[in-house]
Design a protein around this motif. Sequence first.
Motif, mmCIF file in Angstrom:
data_model
loop_
_atom_site.group_PDB
_atom_site.id
_atom_site.type_symbol
_atom_site.label_atom_id
_atom_site.label_comp_id
_atom_site.label_asym_id
_atom_site.label_seq_id
_atom_site.Cartn_x
_atom_site.Cartn_y
_atom_site.Cartn_z
ATOM 1 N N LYS A 3 0.811 -1.223 0.000
ATOM 2 C CA LYS A 3 0.000 0.000 0.000
ATOM 3 C C LYS A 3 0.840 1.267 0.000
ATOM 4 C CE LYS A 3 -3.932 -2.188 2.312
ATOM 5 N NZ LYS A 3 -4.823 -2.180 3.500
ATOM 6 N N ILE A 4 2.021 1.207 0.600
ATOM 7 C CA ILE A 4 2.825 2.427 0.699
ATOM 8 C C ILE A 4 3.272 2.909 -0.680
ATOM 9 C CG2 ILE A 4 5.085 1.296 0.965
ATOM 10 C CD1 ILE A 4 5.739 3.469 3.052
ATOM 11 N N SER A 5 3.455 1.965 -1.624
ATOM 12 C CA SER A 5 3.835 2.357 -2.985
ATOM 13 C C SER A 5 2.699 3.109 -3.665
ATOM 14 C CB SER A 5 4.212 1.114 -3.806
ATOM 15 O OG SER A 5 5.374 0.504 -3.294
ATOM 16 N N ILE A 6 1.471 2.605 -3.475
ATOM 17 C CA ILE A 6 0.301 3.266 -4.060
ATOM 18 C C ILE A 6 0.134 4.659 -3.460
ATOM 19 C CG2 ILE A 6 -2.184 3.132 -4.418
ATOM 20 C CD1 ILE A 6 -0.688 0.971 -5.876
ATOM 21 N N ILE A 7 0.248 4.734 -2.133
ATOM 22 C CA ILE A 7 0.098 6.015 -1.436
ATOM 23 C C ILE A 7 1.164 7.008 -1.901
ATOM 24 C CG2 ILE A 7 0.258 7.153 0.813
ATOM 25 C CD1 ILE A 7 -0.929 4.576 2.021
ATOM 26 N N ALA A 8 2.395 6.514 -2.075
ATOM 27 C CA ALA A 8 3.497 7.397 -2.466
ATOM 28 C C ALA A 8 3.267 7.981 -3.858
ATOM 29 C CB ALA A 8 4.814 6.622 -2.440
ATOM 30 N N ILE A 9 2.848 7.140 -4.791
ATOM 31 C CA ILE A 9 2.628 7.617 -6.162
ATOM 32 C C ILE A 9 1.481 8.621 -6.207
ATOM 33 C CG2 ILE A 9 1.870 6.930 -8.469
ATOM 34 C CD1 ILE A 9 3.429 4.326 -8.074
ATOM 35 N N ILE A 10 0.380 8.265 -5.553
ATOM 36 C CA ILE A 10 -0.776 9.168 -5.528
ATOM 37 C C ILE A 10 -0.423 10.465 -4.803
ATOM 38 C CG2 ILE A 10 -3.124 9.479 -4.650
ATOM 39 C CD1 ILE A 10 -3.562 6.481 -5.066
ATOM 40 N N GLY A 11 0.308 10.345 -3.694
ATOM 41 C CA GLY A 11 0.695 11.533 -2.925
ATOM 42 C C GLY A 11 1.594 12.461 -3.721
ATOM 43 N N GLY A 12 2.552 11.886 -4.463
ATOM 44 C CA GLY A 12 3.452 12.714 -5.258
ATOM 45 C C GLY A 12 2.727 13.458 -6.359
ATOM 46 N N LEU A 13 1.848 12.747 -7.069
ATOM 47 C CA LEU A 13 1.082 13.394 -8.140
ATOM 48 C C LEU A 13 0.143 14.446 -7.588
ATOM 49 C CD1 LEU A 13 0.196 10.288 -10.363
ATOM 50 C CD2 LEU A 13 1.843 12.112 -10.870
ATOM 51 N N THR A 14 -0.485 14.139 -6.447
ATOM 52 C CA THR A 14 -1.410 15.095 -5.832
ATOM 53 C C THR A 14 -0.690 16.370 -5.415
ATOM 54 O OG1 THR A 14 -2.815 13.287 -5.019
ATOM 55 C CG2 THR A 14 -3.055 15.440 -3.956
ATOM 56 N N ALA A 15 0.507 16.212 -4.859
ATOM 57 C CA ALA A 15 1.273 17.382 -4.413
ATOM 58 C C ALA A 15 1.607 18.298 -5.589
ATOM 59 C CB ALA A 15 2.556 16.938 -3.712
ATOM 60 N N ILE A 16 2.005 17.689 -6.695
ATOM 61 C CA ILE A 16 2.367 18.490 -7.870
ATOM 62 C C ILE A 16 1.148 19.183 -8.459
ATOM 63 C CG2 ILE A 16 3.198 18.354 -10.251
ATOM 64 C CD1 ILE A 16 5.099 16.139 -9.300
ATOM 65 N N LEU A 17 0.065 18.427 -8.624
ATOM 66 C CA LEU A 17 -1.143 19.006 -9.222
ATOM 67 C C LEU A 17 -1.776 20.054 -8.310
ATOM 68 C CD1 LEU A 17 -2.741 15.792 -10.779
ATOM 69 C CD2 LEU A 17 -1.381 17.563 -11.913
ATOM 70 N N ALA A 18 -1.717 19.787 -6.993
ATOM 71 C CA ALA A 18 -2.263 20.772 -6.052
ATOM 72 C C ALA A 18 -1.435 22.044 -6.073
ATOM 73 C CB ALA A 18 -2.285 20.183 -4.641
ATOM 74 N N GLY A 19 -0.132 21.885 -6.158
ATOM 75 C CA GLY A 19 0.726 23.059 -6.248
ATOM 76 C C GLY A 19 0.466 23.858 -7.514
ATOM 77 N N GLN A 20 0.235 23.142 -8.611
ATOM 78 C CA GLN A 20 -0.106 23.807 -9.869
ATOM 79 C C GLN A 20 -1.405 24.591 -9.742
ATOM 80 O OE1 GLN A 20 1.150 24.360 -12.735
ATOM 81 N NE2 GLN A 20 -0.346 24.203 -14.397
ATOM 82 N N ALA A 21 -2.396 23.981 -9.075
ATOM 83 C CA ALA A 21 -3.691 24.650 -8.906
ATOM 84 C C ALA A 21 -3.574 25.875 -8.002
ATOM 85 C CB ALA A 21 -4.709 23.664 -8.335
ATOM 86 N N LEU A 22 -2.781 25.745 -6.938
ATOM 87 C CA LEU A 22 -2.613 26.870 -6.015
ATOM 88 C C LEU A 22 -1.935 28.060 -6.685
ATOM 89 C CD1 LEU A 22 -1.550 24.995 -2.744
ATOM 90 C CD2 LEU A 22 -3.715 26.193 -3.179
ATOM 91 N N GLU A 23 -1.131 27.784 -7.681
ATOM 92 C CA GLU A 23 -0.465 28.866 -8.412
ATOM 93 C C GLU A 23 -1.361 29.456 -9.496
ATOM 94 O OE1 GLU A 23 2.514 30.371 -8.107
ATOM 95 O OE2 GLU A 23 2.787 29.312 -6.212
ATOM 96 N N GLY A 24 -2.579 28.925 -9.583
ATOM 97 C CA GLY A 24 -3.504 29.433 -10.581
ATOM 98 C C GLY A 24 -3.407 28.757 -11.924
ATOM 99 N N GLY A 25 -2.635 27.650 -11.991
ATOM 100 C CA GLY A 25 -2.490 26.928 -13.251
ATOM 101 C C GLY A 25 -3.626 25.960 -13.480
ATOM 102 N N HIS A 26 -3.688 25.420 -14.688
ATOM 103 C CA HIS A 26 -4.734 24.465 -15.058
ATOM 104 C C HIS A 26 -4.101 23.111 -15.394
ATOM 105 C CE1 HIS A 26 -7.727 27.688 -15.189
ATOM 106 N NE2 HIS A 26 -6.843 28.409 -15.886
ATOM 107 N N LEU A 27 -4.822 22.048 -15.077
ATOM 108 C CA LEU A 27 -4.331 20.704 -15.354
ATOM 109 C C LEU A 27 -4.040 20.526 -16.835
ATOM 110 C CD1 LEU A 27 -3.774 17.781 -14.478
ATOM 111 C CD2 LEU A 27 -6.218 17.308 -14.743
ATOM 112 N N SER A 28 -4.874 21.116 -17.674
ATOM 113 C CA SER A 28 -4.708 20.953 -19.123
ATOM 114 C C SER A 28 -3.359 21.459 -19.609
ATOM 115 C CB SER A 28 -5.834 21.687 -19.860
ATOM 116 O OG SER A 28 -5.823 23.064 -19.530
#
Length: 249
Positions: A3-28
């Motif tokens: 489970k820790i591998s799944i959590i790590a991958i999801i956590g890493g992607l979430t951190a990057i995408l959340a940071g992008q959103a907080l900066e006003g960027g779009h996923l697209s």
Amino acid sequence: MDKISIIAIIGGLTAILAGQALEGGHLSSLLQATAFMIVIGGTASAVMLQSTPKQFLTGLRMISWVFHPPLHDQERLIRDIVSWSQAARRGGLLSLEGYVTTQKDLFIRKGLQMLADGAEPQIIRDVLETEIGIFEHARKQAVKIWESAGGYSPTMGILGAVLGLIHVMENLSDPSKLGGGIAVAFVATVYGVGIANLFFLPVANKLKNLIRVEVNMKELTVEGLISIANGENPRIIEARLRSFLGLND
């Protein structure tokens, strides 16, 4: 399932995408097929070029270990070795013949068969340690495809960035085409560095650790079989094997 591998991958992607959103960027803005093709295609080609077909395919298959690592029951192995030693003390080494066919692990089966056949302890050790060395070398060579991918992908990201900037320079007279070129340039770098540090290199390091566990289990088996061959007391064998793995702490 690890489970820790799944959590790590999801956590890493979430951190990057959340940071992008907080900066006003779009996923697209991070979804660029051209950049993805350059980074992943180029990295895969470079890794394939440096590897043999067997190493490449073995490395790909080993990715399943990240999510479903091989199961190793150290306590059970120690109990089995103690049981074999007790059987050998009661009925001699030949009595271990009956245990050979019940073993699914080919390494253990080979060692038990040599023990039952009355091979000298040093011969058993030499044969099994040679097999461990071959196993470890082959696995580490396969893992190198992920380690190498972690080295090549940032470079491929830079290559994608340069190609994107070339496209920009070719279309300076047409402002409508500048955005796409600049996007490919920056996103390719993000893909290259991000995939290397969030996936390729962590996968390589995790697989190395799992190989080390595999080797430890094989070394534990060798120590147990040699102790049986030397006729040591089952209780002493158990104590030594537990110390070997630090299970007495």
